[in-house]
Each structure stands twice: as C-alpha cells, then as structure tokens.
Write a protein that holds these residues in place. Structure first.
Motif, mmCIF file in Angstrom:
data_model
loop_
_atom_site.group_PDB
_atom_site.id
_atom_site.type_symbol
_atom_site.label_atom_id
_atom_site.label_comp_id
_atom_site.label_asym_id
_atom_site.label_seq_id
_atom_site.Cartn_x
_atom_site.Cartn_y
_atom_site.Cartn_z
ATOM 1 N N MET A 1 0.814 -1.197 0.000
ATOM 2 C CA MET A 1 0.000 0.000 0.000
ATOM 3 C C MET A 1 0.864 1.271 0.000
ATOM 4 S SD MET A 1 -3.072 0.901 -0.147
ATOM 5 C CE MET A 1 -4.381 1.909 0.385
ATOM 6 N N ASP A 2 1.990 1.198 0.740
ATOM 7 C CA ASP A 2 2.881 2.361 0.788
ATOM 8 C C ASP A 2 3.423 2.705 -0.596
ATOM 9 O OD1 ASP A 2 2.536 2.791 3.480
ATOM 10 O OD2 ASP A 2 4.297 1.613 4.055
ATOM 11 N N ASP A 3 3.750 1.672 -1.387
ATOM 12 C CA ASP A 3 4.256 1.906 -2.735
ATOM 13 C C ASP A 3 3.212 2.597 -3.605
ATOM 14 O OD1 ASP A 3 6.672 0.781 -2.128
ATOM 15 O OD2 ASP A 3 6.212 -1.170 -3.027
ATOM 16 N N LEU A 4 1.979 2.196 -3.481
ATOM 17 C CA LEU A 4 0.900 2.814 -4.245
ATOM 18 C C LEU A 4 0.747 4.284 -3.857
ATOM 19 C CD1 LEU A 4 -1.466 2.738 -6.218
ATOM 20 C CD2 LEU A 4 -2.894 1.898 -4.341
ATOM 21 N N LEU A 5 0.762 4.587 -2.576
ATOM 22 C CA LEU A 5 0.636 5.970 -2.123
ATOM 23 C C LEU A 5 1.805 6.822 -2.604
ATOM 24 C CD1 LEU A 5 -0.746 5.464 1.494
ATOM 25 C CD2 LEU A 5 -1.975 6.298 -0.517
ATOM 26 N N THR A 6 3.001 6.272 -2.557
ATOM 27 C CA THR A 6 4.179 6.992 -3.043
ATOM 28 C C THR A 6 4.042 7.278 -4.534
ATOM 29 O OG1 THR A 6 5.578 5.966 -1.368
ATOM 30 C CG2 THR A 6 6.692 6.887 -3.301
ATOM 31 N N THR A 7 3.591 6.296 -5.293
ATOM 32 C CA THR A 7 3.405 6.463 -6.735
ATOM 33 C C THR A 7 2.344 7.516 -7.031
ATOM 34 O OG1 THR A 7 4.048 4.179 -7.127
ATOM 35 C CG2 THR A 7 2.817 5.271 -8.884
#
Length: 154
Positions: A1-7
């Motif tokens: 989920m963190d990767d999606l938010l960063t993207t």
C-alpha cells in the motif's frame, strides 16, 4: 500500500504541481548561436545541430526552481541501458514538455566520452548541467566535461 501511495503522490507532483515559468522569453536561433559562441561552447570541433528556429528561455533562478521540482536525477543509472545519454535526453524532453523551455541542449561530448545538458538562460551566460546529480559544471573542469569534440543538439 505504501508503494501505491508513493506512486500516486509522485503522479500528482509530476502532472499537477509543476512550477510555472514567469520569465519565459522568446528568442531566435541567431540569438542562441551568439550566446553559445560568446560562452565558448561551439567551435571547429564542437558543432551545434539546430532543432528549432524559435526558442523559449527563462531566468537561471526559475530554472533552478524547476530543477528542485524535477525528478530526473532520481532515476537509477544502469550501464548501457539508462546511462548518461538517457539522463540527458530525458531531462531535455521534460523541460520542453513540462515547462515549455526548449533552450536545453543535449551535449554529446566525444572528447569526454559523456552526455549531459547545456542550458541557455535569458539573464546569464549558458551553463553545462549534469542531469544525473543536478549539478552545474564548467567546461574543462574534469575529463567528462572536456567538450573539445562533439555536438550540441539544440
């Protein structure tokens, strides 16, 4: 989920919040040529390849604000896949596409065995720019920036 938010954050920053160039000025090709000649960047063994007849330039300060915003230097270097020429091509294209400044050159420095950028400004002399680490360079400061043989594509 963190990767999606960063993207998603990067997408917003890249496509929504880009800086505006308020000092953008139109110049013709002969003005660009004179700036490059006066600064000592073109000569017998370093040729300029013309891409446009009209150029848009901005102040150095606004361009530095753009550099703060741009993320080209965050890309990962991969030898022969995404290396100096890719960084320089990408940075030049992003300047044109995102801020409407087409006065960023691609420098193919055969004497230094390197590729980087050169930026023509409205208020100061043109300068060499290293897109891999967002640094200003001086001609001849090291082997990579010799620029005694090559091309300036602008």
């Amino acid at each position: 989920m963190d990767d999606l938010l960063t993207t998603l954050r990067m997408f917003k920053v890249d496509y929504i919040d880009s800086p505006l160039m308020t000092t953008r000025e139109e110049k013709d090709g002969s003005w660009i040529s004179s700036q490059l000649m006066r600064a000592g960047f073109v000569g017998e063994e370093v040729q300029r390849l013309h891409l446009d007849s009209k150029y848009w330039v901005c102040s150095k300060q606004e361009f530095e604000d753009w550099i703060e915003w741009d993320w080209t230097n965050k890309k990962r270097y991969i030898s022969e896949e995404y290396d100096c020429d890719n960084f320089a091509f990408s940075f030049k294209a992003r300047c044109d596409r995102k801020i409407g400044i087409n006065s960023v050159a691609l420098v193919i420095d055969y004497s230094g065995g390197h590729a980087y950028n050169l930026v023509v400004f409205s208020d100061v002399a043109p300068e060499l720019f290293e897109p891999q680490n967002d640094s200003w360079r001086k001609k001849g400061e090291s082997k990579l920036y010799t620029l005694t043989s090559g091309y300036i594509i602008l």
